[in-house]
Design a protein around this motif. Structure first.
Motif, mmCIF file in Angstrom:
data_model
loop_
_atom_site.group_PDB
_atom_site.id
_atom_site.type_symbol
_atom_site.label_atom_id
_atom_site.label_comp_id
_atom_site.label_asym_id
_atom_site.label_seq_id
_atom_site.Cartn_x
_atom_site.Cartn_y
_atom_site.Cartn_z
ATOM 1 N N UNK A 85 1.302 6.683 -6.901
ATOM 2 C CA UNK A 85 0.192 7.583 -7.201
ATOM 3 C C UNK A 85 0.593 9.044 -6.981
ATOM 4 N N UNK A 86 1.358 9.288 -5.925
ATOM 5 C CA UNK A 86 1.828 10.651 -5.668
ATOM 6 C C UNK A 86 2.750 11.118 -6.785
ATOM 7 N N UNK B 213 2.787 10.035 -9.923
ATOM 8 C CA UNK B 213 1.971 10.269 -11.118
ATOM 9 C C UNK B 213 1.221 11.588 -11.017
ATOM 10 N N UNK B 214 0.691 11.864 -9.833
ATOM 11 C CA UNK B 214 -0.049 13.107 -9.631
ATOM 12 C C UNK B 214 0.847 14.329 -9.788
ATOM 13 N N UNK B 215 2.047 14.264 -9.181
ATOM 14 C CA UNK B 215 2.982 15.390 -9.295
ATOM 15 C C UNK B 215 3.471 15.558 -10.730
ATOM 16 N N UNK B 216 3.640 14.421 -11.449
ATOM 17 C CA UNK B 216 4.078 14.483 -12.840
ATOM 18 C C UNK B 216 3.006 15.117 -13.725
ATOM 19 N N UNK B 217 1.750 14.748 -13.492
ATOM 20 C CA UNK B 217 0.651 15.348 -14.257
ATOM 21 C C UNK B 217 0.510 16.832 -13.953
ATOM 22 N N UNK C 1 0.822 -1.213 0.000
ATOM 23 C CA UNK C 1 0.000 0.000 0.000
ATOM 24 C C UNK C 1 0.851 1.256 0.000
ATOM 25 N N UNK C 2 1.968 1.227 0.739
ATOM 26 C CA UNK C 2 2.876 2.373 0.773
ATOM 27 C C UNK C 2 3.511 2.626 -0.592
ATOM 28 N N UNK C 3 3.931 1.536 -1.271
ATOM 29 C CA UNK C 3 4.517 1.682 -2.601
ATOM 30 C C UNK C 3 3.504 2.217 -3.601
ATOM 31 N N UNK C 4 2.276 1.716 -3.534
ATOM 32 C CA UNK C 4 1.227 2.209 -4.440
ATOM 33 C C UNK C 4 0.934 3.676 -4.188
#
Length: 256
Positions: free
Chosen positions: A44-45, A47-51, A37-40
């Motif tokens: 996600x963080x 990907x969000x920062x990249x977007x 869960x920590x890795x996921x």
């Protein structure tokens, strides 16, 4: 919750039973679940920062090119400055283009003279980074001496904005060189170098109507050319001396 072997009471975080020493699977499963869960969450963080970075860069880029090509004077005269992330993206894109053009333009035949094409391209990139860094450092230093309350981000933003024209002119000159049109290549490359050299003067004159001056702009221009001349002389002398040493070593190695 009880131990599956001896049925003694256990907690969810226990790895072994306190009575019989049985290894408990639920604790290991819980740890693996938490790790997954920590890795996921990290993915996600990212990907969000990249977007967010992509969207911010695209939005800022649309306004940047419109302002630079239509109202550069007003943009420099204002207090608006582009973000460091966007400026870094522009510089990175320019260096990437320089790398591509260098790989195309530098002939592979240099290897016959014992010179690696990769090393030449690497030196071109390093020299460009150093030259731009020195030019901006001198620009900001002189402007800081000349004026008060000038921000690094504002000067860097305007420095990159103005030199966009010099960069485009340089790449056009390289294209003409690749098309075997040396006359136009020399004109555009020389024009690009001229734009880079006069960019600090342009910024100083524009900022003179915007910031409080410590001294007249003409003194800033004089300081700029004196410092630039000293740096150029140091670089030329060091390069000339290095080349002479290399020639001397090659002569002695050849047995003359």
């Amino acid at each position: 919750m009880n131990c599956p072997k001896c049925h003694a009471p256990i907690t969810q975080d226990d790895r072994f039973c306190g009575e019989c020493g049985e290894k408990l699977e639920q604790a290991e499963h819980s740890n693996n679940t938490e790790s997954s869960g920590s890795q996921n969450e990290k993915v996600e963080k990212f990907k969000s920062s990249l977007n967010t970075y992509k969207n911010d860069t695209l939005n800022e880029g649309q306004g940047f090119f419109k302002n630079i090509f239509t109202r550069l004077d007003q943009e420099v005269s204002s207090y608006h400055a582009y973000s460091y992330k966007f400026i870094a993206s522009l510089v990175g894109a320019g260096l990437l283009l320089l790398l591509i053009f260098s790989l195309i333009a530098v002939p592979k035949e240099l290897e016959f003279f014992g010179v690696s094409k990769v090393s030449v391209v690497f030196k071109i990139i390093i020299f460009t980074i150093l030259a731009l860094g020195i030019l901006f450092g001198v620009t900001f230093g002189v402007i800081k001496i000349l004026m008060q309350n000038v921000r690094v981000q504002k000067v860097l933003s305007d420095f990159v904005s103005f030199n966009l024209f010099g960069t485009l002119s340089f790449f056009v000159g390289v294209l003409f060189a690749l098309m075997s049109v040396p006359s136009f290549a020399i004109i555009f490359i020389a024009f690009s170098l001229l734009l880079f050299v006069i960019s600090p003067i342009y910024l100083m004159t524009k900022y003179s109507n915007q910031y409080q001056l410590r001294m007249p702009v003409i003194y800033g221009i004089i300081i700029y050319f004196v410092v630039l001349g000293i740096i150029v002389r140091i670089l030329v002398e060091s390069t000339f001396t290095s080349n002479l040493l290399d020639i001397g070593e090659s002569i002695f190695d050849s047995g003359y």
